[in-house]
Scaffold this motif. Structure first.
Motif, PDB file in Angstrom:
ATOM      1  N   PHE A   1       0.829  -1.200   0.000  1.00 26.86           N
ATOM      2  CA  PHE A   1       0.000   0.000   0.000  1.00 26.86           C
ATOM      3  C   PHE A   1       0.866   1.254   0.000  1.00 26.86           C
ATOM      4  CE2 PHE A   1      -2.475   3.130   2.643  1.00 26.86           C
ATOM      5  CZ  PHE A   1      -3.415   3.435   1.672  1.00 26.86           C
ATOM      6  N   LEU A   2       1.916   1.256   0.842  1.00 28.54           N
ATOM      7  CA  LEU A   2       2.778   2.426   0.951  1.00 28.54           C
ATOM      8  C   LEU A   2       3.742   2.550  -0.220  1.00 28.54           C
ATOM      9  CD1 LEU A   2       3.533   2.311   4.776  1.00 28.54           C
ATOM     10  CD2 LEU A   2       2.082   3.942   3.555  1.00 28.54           C
ATOM     11  N   LYS A   3       3.836   1.518  -1.048  1.00 27.65           N
ATOM     12  CA  LYS A   3       4.666   1.610  -2.242  1.00 27.65           C
ATOM     13  C   LYS A   3       3.961   2.342  -3.373  1.00 27.65           C
ATOM     14  CE  LYS A   3       7.811  -2.350  -1.818  1.00 27.65           C
ATOM     15  NZ  LYS A   3       8.173  -3.678  -2.376  1.00 27.65           N
ATOM     16  N   ASN A   4       2.648   2.446  -3.311  1.00 28.81           N
ATOM     17  CA  ASN A   4       1.911   3.185  -4.331  1.00 28.81           C
ATOM     18  C   ASN A   4       2.406   4.634  -4.339  1.00 28.81           C
ATOM     19  OD1 ASN A   4      -0.564   5.117  -4.908  1.00 28.81           O
ATOM     20  ND2 ASN A   4      -0.945   3.233  -6.031  1.00 28.81           N
ATOM     21  N   ALA A   5       2.755   5.155  -5.511  1.00 27.36           N
ATOM     22  CA  ALA A   5       3.376   6.475  -5.613  1.00 27.36           C
ATOM     23  C   ALA A   5       2.504   7.579  -5.025  1.00 27.36           C
ATOM     24  CB  ALA A   5       3.694   6.783  -7.074  1.00 27.36           C
ATOM     25  N   VAL A   6       1.197   7.515  -5.278  1.00 28.51           N
ATOM     26  CA  VAL A   6       0.288   8.545  -4.769  1.00 28.51           C
ATOM     27  C   VAL A   6       0.179   8.459  -3.253  1.00 28.51           C
ATOM     28  CG1 VAL A   6      -2.092   9.389  -4.802  1.00 28.51           C
ATOM     29  CG2 VAL A   6      -1.006   8.607  -6.924  1.00 28.51           C
ATOM     30  N   VAL A   7       0.006   7.244  -2.761  1.00 27.58           N
ATOM     31  CA  VAL A   7      -0.111   7.050  -1.313  1.00 27.58           C
ATOM     32  C   VAL A   7       1.172   7.474  -0.606  1.00 27.58           C
ATOM     33  CG1 VAL A   7      -0.360   5.323   0.511  1.00 27.58           C
ATOM     34  CG2 VAL A   7      -1.802   5.210  -1.529  1.00 27.58           C
TER      35      VAL A   7
ATOM     36  N   ALA B   1     -10.323  -3.803  -1.267  1.00 33.81           N
ATOM     37  CA  ALA B   1      -9.984  -2.466  -1.737  1.00 33.81           C
ATOM     38  C   ALA B   1      -8.541  -2.428  -2.202  1.00 33.81           C
ATOM     39  CB  ALA B   1     -10.204  -1.435  -0.627  1.00 33.81           C
ATOM     40  N   SER B   2      -8.286  -1.611  -3.212  1.00 33.38           N
ATOM     41  CA  SER B   2      -6.934  -1.458  -3.726  1.00 33.38           C
ATOM     42  C   SER B   2      -6.816  -0.121  -4.438  1.00 33.38           C
ATOM     43  CB  SER B   2      -6.592  -2.588  -4.715  1.00 33.38           C
ATOM     44  OG  SER B   2      -5.335  -2.356  -5.312  1.00 33.38           O
ATOM     45  N   VAL B   3      -5.648   0.503  -4.318  1.00 28.15           N
ATOM     46  CA  VAL B   3      -5.390   1.735  -5.067  1.00 28.15           C
ATOM     47  C   VAL B   3      -4.480   1.448  -6.254  1.00 28.15           C
ATOM     48  CG1 VAL B   3      -5.765   3.291  -3.124  1.00 28.15           C
ATOM     49  CG2 VAL B   3      -3.485   2.320  -3.493  1.00 28.15           C
ATOM     50  N   ASP B   4      -4.231   0.173  -6.536  1.00 29.70           N
ATOM     51  CA  ASP B   4      -3.424  -0.230  -7.689  1.00 29.70           C
ATOM     52  C   ASP B   4      -4.260  -0.869  -8.790  1.00 29.70           C
ATOM     53  OD1 ASP B   4      -1.011   0.646  -6.657  1.00 29.70           O
ATOM     54  OD2 ASP B   4      -0.545  -1.273  -5.702  1.00 29.70           O
ATOM     55  N   GLN B   5      -5.533  -1.132  -8.523  1.00 30.31           N
ATOM     56  CA  GLN B   5      -6.399  -1.826  -9.465  1.00 30.31           C
ATOM     57  C   GLN B   5      -7.481  -0.890 -10.007  1.00 30.31           C
ATOM     58  OE1 GLN B   5      -5.639  -4.979 -10.323  1.00 30.31           O
ATOM     59  NE2 GLN B   5      -3.929  -4.895  -8.878  1.00 30.31           N
ATOM     60  N   PRO B   6      -8.059  -1.205 -11.177  1.00 29.12           N
ATOM     61  CA  PRO B   6      -9.135  -0.357 -11.727  1.00 29.12           C
ATOM     62  C   PRO B   6     -10.331  -0.236 -10.793  1.00 29.12           C
ATOM     63  CG  PRO B   6      -8.291  -1.846 -13.410  1.00 29.12           C
ATOM     64  CD  PRO B   6      -7.675  -2.277 -12.112  1.00 29.12           C
ATOM     65  N   VAL B   7     -10.636  -1.322 -10.069  1.00 31.65           N
ATOM     66  CA  VAL B   7     -11.733  -1.276  -9.105  1.00 31.65           C
ATOM     67  C   VAL B   7     -11.152  -0.931  -7.743  1.00 31.65           C
ATOM     68  CG1 VAL B   7     -13.566  -2.567  -7.958  1.00 31.65           C
ATOM     69  CG2 VAL B   7     -13.111  -2.936 -10.387  1.00 31.65           C
ATOM     70  N   PHE B   8     -11.479   0.251  -7.259  1.00 26.07           N
ATOM     71  CA  PHE B   8     -10.951   0.725  -5.978  1.00 26.07           C
ATOM     72  C   PHE B   8     -11.577  -0.023  -4.809  1.00 26.07           C
ATOM     73  CE2 PHE B   8     -12.218   3.789  -2.572  1.00 26.07           C
ATOM     74  CZ  PHE B   8     -11.046   3.692  -1.836  1.00 26.07           C
TER      75      PHE B   8
ATOM     76  N   LEU C   1     -11.625   3.099  -9.311  1.00 22.68           N
ATOM     77  CA  LEU C   1     -10.621   4.065  -8.879  1.00 22.68           C
ATOM     78  C   LEU C   1     -10.777   5.334  -9.718  1.00 22.68           C
ATOM     79  CD1 LEU C   1      -8.056   4.096  -6.958  1.00 22.68           C
ATOM     80  CD2 LEU C   1      -6.732   3.782  -9.054  1.00 22.68           C
ATOM     81  N   PRO C   2     -10.772   6.511  -9.099  1.00 17.17           N
ATOM     82  CA  PRO C   2     -10.922   7.759  -9.866  1.00 17.17           C
ATOM     83  C   PRO C   2      -9.846   7.882 -10.941  1.00 17.17           C
ATOM     84  CG  PRO C   2     -11.116   8.183  -7.510  1.00 17.17           C
ATOM     85  CD  PRO C   2     -10.663   6.761  -7.650  1.00 17.17           C
ATOM     86  N   THR C   3     -10.228   8.368 -12.093  1.00 17.22           N
ATOM     87  CA  THR C   3      -9.271   8.525 -13.185  1.00 17.22           C
ATOM     88  C   THR C   3      -8.202   9.560 -12.854  1.00 17.22           C
ATOM     89  OG1 THR C   3     -10.756  10.133 -14.220  1.00 17.22           O
ATOM     90  CG2 THR C   3     -10.940   7.837 -14.941  1.00 17.22           C
ATOM     91  N   ASP C   4      -8.531  10.495 -11.978  1.00 18.94           N
ATOM     92  CA  ASP C   4      -7.576  11.535 -11.592  1.00 18.94           C
ATOM     93  C   ASP C   4      -6.977  11.268 -10.208  1.00 18.94           C
ATOM     94  OD1 ASP C   4      -9.962  11.897 -10.321  1.00 18.94           O
ATOM     95  OD2 ASP C   4     -10.052  14.074 -10.592  1.00 18.94           O
ATOM     96  N   PHE C   5      -6.873   9.986  -9.853  1.00 22.44           N
ATOM     97  CA  PHE C   5      -6.345   9.627  -8.537  1.00 22.44           C
ATOM     98  C   PHE C   5      -4.933  10.163  -8.321  1.00 22.44           C
ATOM     99  CE2 PHE C   5      -4.084   6.393  -5.880  1.00 22.44           C
ATOM    100  CZ  PHE C   5      -4.739   6.671  -4.686  1.00 22.44           C
ATOM    101  N   ASP C   6      -4.148  10.237  -9.415  1.00 21.90           N
ATOM    102  CA  ASP C   6      -2.775  10.715  -9.287  1.00 21.90           C
ATOM    103  C   ASP C   6      -2.693  12.180  -8.883  1.00 21.90           C
ATOM    104  OD1 ASP C   6      -3.896  11.323 -11.800  1.00 21.90           O
ATOM    105  OD2 ASP C   6      -1.920  11.709 -12.650  1.00 21.90           O
ATOM    106  N   LYS C   7      -3.808  12.908  -9.011  1.00 25.81           N
ATOM    107  CA  LYS C   7      -3.831  14.322  -8.636  1.00 25.81           C
ATOM    108  C   LYS C   7      -4.200  14.532  -7.168  1.00 25.81           C
ATOM    109  CE  LYS C   7      -5.250  15.710 -13.308  1.00 25.81           C
ATOM    110  NZ  LYS C   7      -6.327  16.363 -14.115  1.00 25.81           N
TER     111      LYS C   7
END
Length: 637
Positions: A144-150, A336-343, A416-422
């Motif tokens: 989870f903490l490896k995700n760039a946004v997180v 739940a996941s922030v790395d997959q299309p389905v959040f 997952l929101p398309t603008d999650f990286d923002k």
């Protein structure tokens, strides 16, 4: 509004609840059953029938092998994970450990038998979930903490001044030697013993607290981290658990076991010792994600809770209605996941198709109503609200939520929101507001502790400390001693530091200056080391005067709730914390002495309370608050 949006976004996107991935739909050569509703689109996968077969295995099930391993031979991976020895042969030495059968073998057996256990994952972590488990969850902090946004948001939170998260993480590393990124997976398991403690929190429930605690299994990235957590458990009696190193702490109520090189098990002794006798993992494991693709997954067996719920009175009519719906459920699974299309996804099992359809309509209605209410609240919120930048993303999360049925199951998905990286950039205004709030809360707490120390000093000596004192009873020399801050140290848990001061020397003597760097945290808010912006005030008609004893509470005739004891000045008022004195107040412009303050500033009152005043508070009101015997008590300010 700000709090609503911020909590919703951070809670959903940074600390996801557990969710169940959608089941795969029919393959290209399989037509969906005629009676089945249209599958839900979830990225590249579809949610169709949840029935698993050798030809169409479930999402967690290993594909059938043409040459499977013998039923009595664990897989290589299972051997490495479980360290499973061969069965003892007659006359052979007993194995050092007696682990449960490999999960791969259990899954293979289940497939052969055509049971629902065909979905059991081939992961040794599943073997800690016994038949009496009613709920379980898996978290994967490292991935989870490896995700760039997180990671960016996490770093921003840790770097935030006054961050409670940063303090908690520092405390965890100091006490246990580990960091969140050291934890690969965490498994939580609740059993039937925990049911009374779970249901007692429901409205109308009768307290029936029992001595039970769930079992936790921590799996670390390195053996060093696992050993560090084990070693951090205080004292206890050493106990052998099937050849594993363990100890019992908390008066015999908690067992801590080092299982394998990277796992630590924590739970009640009688439950922990059964973990290595589990022969078949609970069917709950089929609803958990052990692969790490989901950052959180969890499941609850509602059927196991029903007997306890049926016995509970619910005087609240609304709660009784809710419990009626709960009785129609069989289980709930989430992922739940922030790395997959389905959040976020969920599967809710019901007792029948009619129940599923009714629940689906209700949930879809809740989503629609939530979307409307959120849009209305957003429109009414101030345009300068820092959380306004998050409104589109949160609104999108709500509007993209889909609820559908598949026979007796209800599927809920949130992409997952398309603008999650923002998100890190969008969160900046809200985090800045949170930072200010955290700092204010911390400053308030400091002034509260200082006020309490003043009161305890008064209880001991019959008066408050002088603003310039050597701390000796009836001392004659003034202006050369130490600050009142120093003389409060014994009442703030700093007796050892106080004893190091030479009270018969000036505050700036060679020895006393060496102690400036040891400023306690509740004083240290200046920009330079050893400085503080917490002051008493002095001036005509004010309680603290140079060369005089500290005031007595009986001298505060205007009332302790109407007289200022301490103030927090601006950064330009910072002074060495051991230096005697106070802020000199000008009656014509009392606010000037506080320096470069913001729109508000904090005051501590003689009664021990802390208030936040506006910079625009009129001068007359301030003077009435500063002076303690002018006969002008300020009741509203």
């Amino acid at each position: 509004m700000s709090r609503l949006i911020t909590l919703f976004t951070i809670g959903c996107l940074l600390l996801p609840g557990c969710a169940k991935d959608p089941e795969p739909g029919p393959t290209a050569d399989q037509a969906p059953p005629a009676a089945s509703p249209a599958p839900i689109e979830t990225g590249s996968a579809e949610m169709g029938s949840t029935e698993a077969t050798p030809e169409n295995p479930g999402p967690e099930s290993p594909a059938p092998q043409t040459s499977p391993e013998p039923a009595d031979t664990p897989s290589t991976a299972a051997k490495e994970n479980m360290k499973a020895p061969k069965a003892d042969s007659p006359g052979s030495e007993p194995a050092e450990k007696s682990p449960a059968p490999a999960a791969a073998k259990v899954a293979a057996d289940a497939v052969a038998k055509g049971s629902e256990m065909a979905d059991v994952p081939s992961d040794s972590l599943a073997m800690y979930i016994g038949e009496d488990a009613i709920a379980a969850a898996v978290l994967t902090p490292e991935s989870f903490l490896k995700n760039a946004v997180v990671k960016q948001i996490w770093d921003n939170l840790l770097q935030m001044e006054g961050s409670e998260l940063a303090r908690n993480m520092e405390s965890m590393e100091r006490n246990t030697g580990i960091r969140p990124e050291d934890v690969k997976r965490v498994l939580f398991v609740a059993s039937q013993e925990d049911v009374p403690n779970i249901t007692m929190f429901l409205p109308g429930a009768q307290p029936q607290m029992v001595r039970s605690q769930p079992t936790f299994i921590f799996e670390f990235v390195t053996p060093v981290a696992a050993q560090a957590l084990y070693d951090s458990a205080p004292g206890g009696d050493n106990v052998d658990y099937s050849g594993r190193t363990g100890k019992v702490i908390n008066n015999g109520e908690t067992a801590v076991v080092l299982d394998d090189e990277t796992r630590v098990v924590i739970g009640q002794p009688h439950r922990v010792e059964k973990l290595w006798t589990i022969e078949m993992p609970n069917s709950l494991t089929a609803h958990l994600d052990f692969s790490g693709k989901s950052h959180a997954s969890g499941t609850v067996d509602i059927e196991s809770l029903k007997p306890a719920l049926a016995k509970m009175p619910f005087p609240n009519p609304a709660m009784a209605v809710v419990m009626g719906y709960v009785q129609q459920l069989t289980d709930v699974s989430l992922k739940a996941s922030v790395d997959q299309p389905v959040f976020l996804s969920a599967e809710i099992g019901t007792v029948g198709e009619d129940s599923a359809n009714a629940m689906q309509e209700m949930l879809a209605g809740f989503v629609q109503m939530g979307s409307q209410r959120f849009a209305e609240a957003s429109a009414q919120a101030s345009k300068t609200d820092p959380a306004q930048s998050l409104v589109p993303m949160v609104q999108g999360l709500i509007d993209s939520t889909k609820v559908a049925t598949d026979k007796t199951a209800i599927h809920l998905t949130v992409p997952l929101p398309t603008d999650f990286d923002k998100l890190p950039e969008l969160l900046k205004p809200a985090l800045q507001q949170a930072r200010s709030a955290a700092m204010t809360a911390g400053e308030k707490n400091n002034l509260k502790q200082i006020a309490l120390a003043f009161h305890n000093y008064h209880d001991s000596y019959g008066r408050l400390p002088a603003m310039d004192s050597r701390g000796l009873p009836n001392e004659e020399e003034r202006g050369e001693g130490l600050s009142w801050r120093v003389h409060l140290l014994p009442f703030l848990g700093e007796q050892a530091l106080y004893d190091q001061f030479h009270l018969d020397e000036r505050w700036d003597s060679e020895h006393n200056l060496t102690l400036v760097s040891q400023i306690p945290g509740f004083y240290a808010n200046g920009e330079k080391e050893g400085t503080t912006t917490y002051h008493v005030v002095t001036g005509e008609g004010m309680p603290f005067q140079p060369g005089e004893d500290g005031p007595r509470f009986r001298d505060i005739t205007d009332g302790t709730s109407n007289t200022i004891l301490t103030v927090q000045g601006g950064p330009d008022t910072a002074t060495i914390w051991t230096q005697p004195g106070g802020l000199k107040i000008d009656p014509e412009d009392p606010i000037a002495a506080l320096g470069k303050i913001g729109e508000t500033f904090l005051i501590g009152l003689m009664d021990g309370s802390v208030r936040q005043l506006s910079k625009k508070t009129d001068s007359l009101t301030l003077m009435y608050l500063f002076q303690h015997q002018d006969g002008n008590a300020v009741n509203e300010f």
